[in-house]
Structures are given as structure tokens and as C-alpha cells.
Scaffold this motif. Structure first.
Motif, PDB file in Angstrom:
ATOM      1  N   ILE A  74       0.821  -1.218   0.000  1.00 45.29           N
ATOM      2  CA  ILE A  74       0.000   0.000   0.000  1.00 45.29           C
ATOM      3  C   ILE A  74       0.852   1.264   0.000  1.00 45.29           C
ATOM      4  O   ILE A  74       0.531   2.234  -0.673  1.00 45.29           O
ATOM      5  CB  ILE A  74      -0.989  -0.020   1.184  1.00 45.29           C
ATOM      6  N   ASP A  75       1.957   1.254   0.749  1.00 46.59           N
ATOM      7  CA  ASP A  75       2.752   2.469   0.914  1.00 46.59           C
ATOM      8  C   ASP A  75       3.659   2.801  -0.264  1.00 46.59           C
ATOM      9  O   ASP A  75       3.841   3.973  -0.571  1.00 46.59           O
ATOM     10  CB  ASP A  75       3.601   2.389   2.183  1.00 46.59           C
ATOM     11  N   TRP A  76       4.259   1.802  -0.915  1.00 44.92           N
ATOM     12  CA  TRP A  76       5.188   2.179  -1.981  1.00 44.92           C
ATOM     13  C   TRP A  76       5.075   1.391  -3.267  1.00 44.92           C
ATOM     14  O   TRP A  76       5.534   1.853  -4.302  1.00 44.92           O
ATOM     15  CB  TRP A  76       6.631   2.202  -1.493  1.00 44.92           C
ATOM     16  N   ILE A  77       4.464   0.223  -3.273  1.00 41.87           N
ATOM     17  CA  ILE A  77       4.305  -0.493  -4.543  1.00 41.87           C
ATOM     18  C   ILE A  77       3.070   0.010  -5.278  1.00 41.87           C
ATOM     19  O   ILE A  77       3.144   0.418  -6.433  1.00 41.87           O
ATOM     20  CB  ILE A  77       4.261  -2.022  -4.327  1.00 41.87           C
ATOM     21  N   TRP A  78       1.922  -0.020  -4.618  1.00 39.69           N
ATOM     22  CA  TRP A  78       0.687   0.370  -5.282  1.00 39.69           C
ATOM     23  C   TRP A  78       0.735   1.789  -5.852  1.00 39.69           C
ATOM     24  O   TRP A  78       0.314   1.996  -6.999  1.00 39.69           O
ATOM     25  CB  TRP A  78      -0.517   0.203  -4.350  1.00 39.69           C
ATOM     26  N   PRO A  79       1.248   2.786  -5.142  1.00 39.52           N
ATOM     27  CA  PRO A  79       1.289   4.139  -5.722  1.00 39.52           C
ATOM     28  C   PRO A  79       2.106   4.243  -7.011  1.00 39.52           C
ATOM     29  O   PRO A  79       1.901   5.169  -7.794  1.00 39.52           O
ATOM     30  CB  PRO A  79       1.913   4.988  -4.613  1.00 39.52           C
ATOM     31  N   ALA A  80       3.011   3.303  -7.269  1.00 36.40           N
ATOM     32  CA  ALA A  80       3.813   3.326  -8.495  1.00 36.40           C
ATOM     33  C   ALA A  80       3.037   2.794  -9.703  1.00 36.40           C
ATOM     34  O   ALA A  80       3.397   3.070 -10.838  1.00 36.40           O
ATOM     35  CB  ALA A  80       5.088   2.502  -8.298  1.00 36.40           C
ATOM     36  N   PHE A  81       1.959   2.054  -9.469  1.00 39.40           N
ATOM     37  CA  PHE A  81       1.189   1.473 -10.559  1.00 39.40           C
ATOM     38  C   PHE A  81       0.215   2.501 -11.138  1.00 39.40           C
ATOM     39  O   PHE A  81      -0.437   3.244 -10.396  1.00 39.40           O
ATOM     40  CB  PHE A  81       0.408   0.250 -10.085  1.00 39.40           C
ATOM     41  N   PRO A  82       0.056   2.501 -12.459  1.00 48.90           N
ATOM     42  CA  PRO A  82      -0.863   3.455 -13.095  1.00 48.90           C
ATOM     43  C   PRO A  82      -2.301   3.377 -12.577  1.00 48.90           C
ATOM     44  O   PRO A  82      -2.982   4.393 -12.500  1.00 48.90           O
ATOM     45  CB  PRO A  82      -0.796   3.070 -14.580  1.00 48.90           C
TER      46      PRO A  82
END
Length: 176
Positions: A74-82
């Protein structure tokens, strides 16, 4: 009264604890990716070996620890996805819930199908192009090759993508 220069057991334990916590966080640029540090491995082969070991022991908890955990996702992987940004704007909790459900189903299925058979790790490969994101890379199209006691080899597509960050590897998901 003169104090001894020898540290007490309590002080030594405290210093060791601080050192271990600090060393586990080195290489994690942001405090929010701390969930990453639980058991990332040094190579895809180590990851494949760990998956096979967990399958052989029917150890669902270990299979779960081999994948990215909720906080890191939630903190750093998901925000990188379009899909996390407009126009989709899917919330991280929603994405995690869907992926986690799929992973839990997959882990149970793969333990039921392949657990306890004394399988041997042969190889791991990635049949799809990798993707690079801010701070990590995804290795895709994961194929795990195993060998049974009779020497027969089998290629399995039971693992999802693998996350690579700072030369460390962790599963993103299990196929269901």
C-alpha cells in the motif's frame, strides 16, 4: 563508587537490538517501505528454493512471508502502478484486498496439490518482459521448474510477479 566500564547485559542487548533494526532498514529510502525488510532474498533461485521448501513442509505461513506484505504494498508499490492514479484511482486497500484474497486461495491450492511431496527446486525463469517502476522492478511470467522423487520435471505457473528492490527479491503474489 566507581562504575564499571563493562556494559551490562541489558545495555548490550539494547545495543544489539538497535543495530539489528537499523541494519534491516538500510537500503530502504523511505520509512514507509519497512514492510519490505521481512525476508527478502538475494536471488530468484533463493526465492524458488524457499517456495519449494515451504511446499514440501506444507507451511502456508512461510509461503505468506515470502511475498510482499500489506504495508509495503500500500505504501510504496501500489502508488507506483498506473491504476492507483487518475483516471482509475483504485484505492490501495481495494487492490490489496483483491490480491490478498487471490494469494490466500492460491497458497492453499498449491499446498493441497504439491505439498509434502519432497519436490526439488530445479530453476526459476521469467517468460514476460520485466517492468521498471519508481524504486523497484517487476519480473513477470514466473515459471518454477520442480523435480519429483522419480526424477520427472514439471514447470509450474503458481507464482505471480517477483519484486526486485536493491538487489533483493520477494514475491508480489501467488496465482490462484
Amino acid at each position: 563508587m566507581r562504575r564499571s566500564s563493562v556494559p551490562t547485559v541489558h545495555t548490550s542487548y539494547l545495543l544489539l537490538t538497535v543495530l539489528l533494526v537499523y541494519s534491516s532498514l538500510v537500503g530502504c529510502e523511505k520509512p514507509k517501505c519497512r514492510g519490505w525488510v521481512t525476508q527478502p532474498l538475494h536471488s530468484p533461485d533463493q526465492l524458488g528454493l524457499a517456495v519449494v521448501d515451504a511446499l514440501n513442509r506444507k507451511d502456508i505461513e512461510h509461503l505468506n512471508r515470502l511475498r510482499v506484505q500489506r504495508e509495503a504494498f500500500i505504501d510504496w508499490i501500489w502508488p507506483a502502478f498506473p491504476a492507483s492514479r487518475p483516471p482509475s484511482n483504485f484505492p490501495g486497500d481495494f487492490a490489496w484486498s483483491n490480491m490478498n484474497k487471490k494469494c490466500n486461495t492460491g497458497m492453499k491450492k498449491w499446498i493441497a496439490r504439491y505439498g509434502g511431496y519432497n519436490l526439488k527446486f530445479v530453476a526459476i525463469r521469467f517468460d514476460r518482459p520485466s517492468e521498471t517502476y519508481d524504486g523497484f522492478q517487476l519480473l513477470r511470467g514466473t515459471v518454477l521448474t520442480l523435480q519429483n522423487a522419480a526424477g520427472e520435471k514439471r514447470e509450474l505457473k503458481i507464482l505471480g510477479s517477483v519484486v526486485v528492490k536493491n538487489g533483493r527479491y520477494k514475491l508480489l503474489s501467488y496465482e490462484d
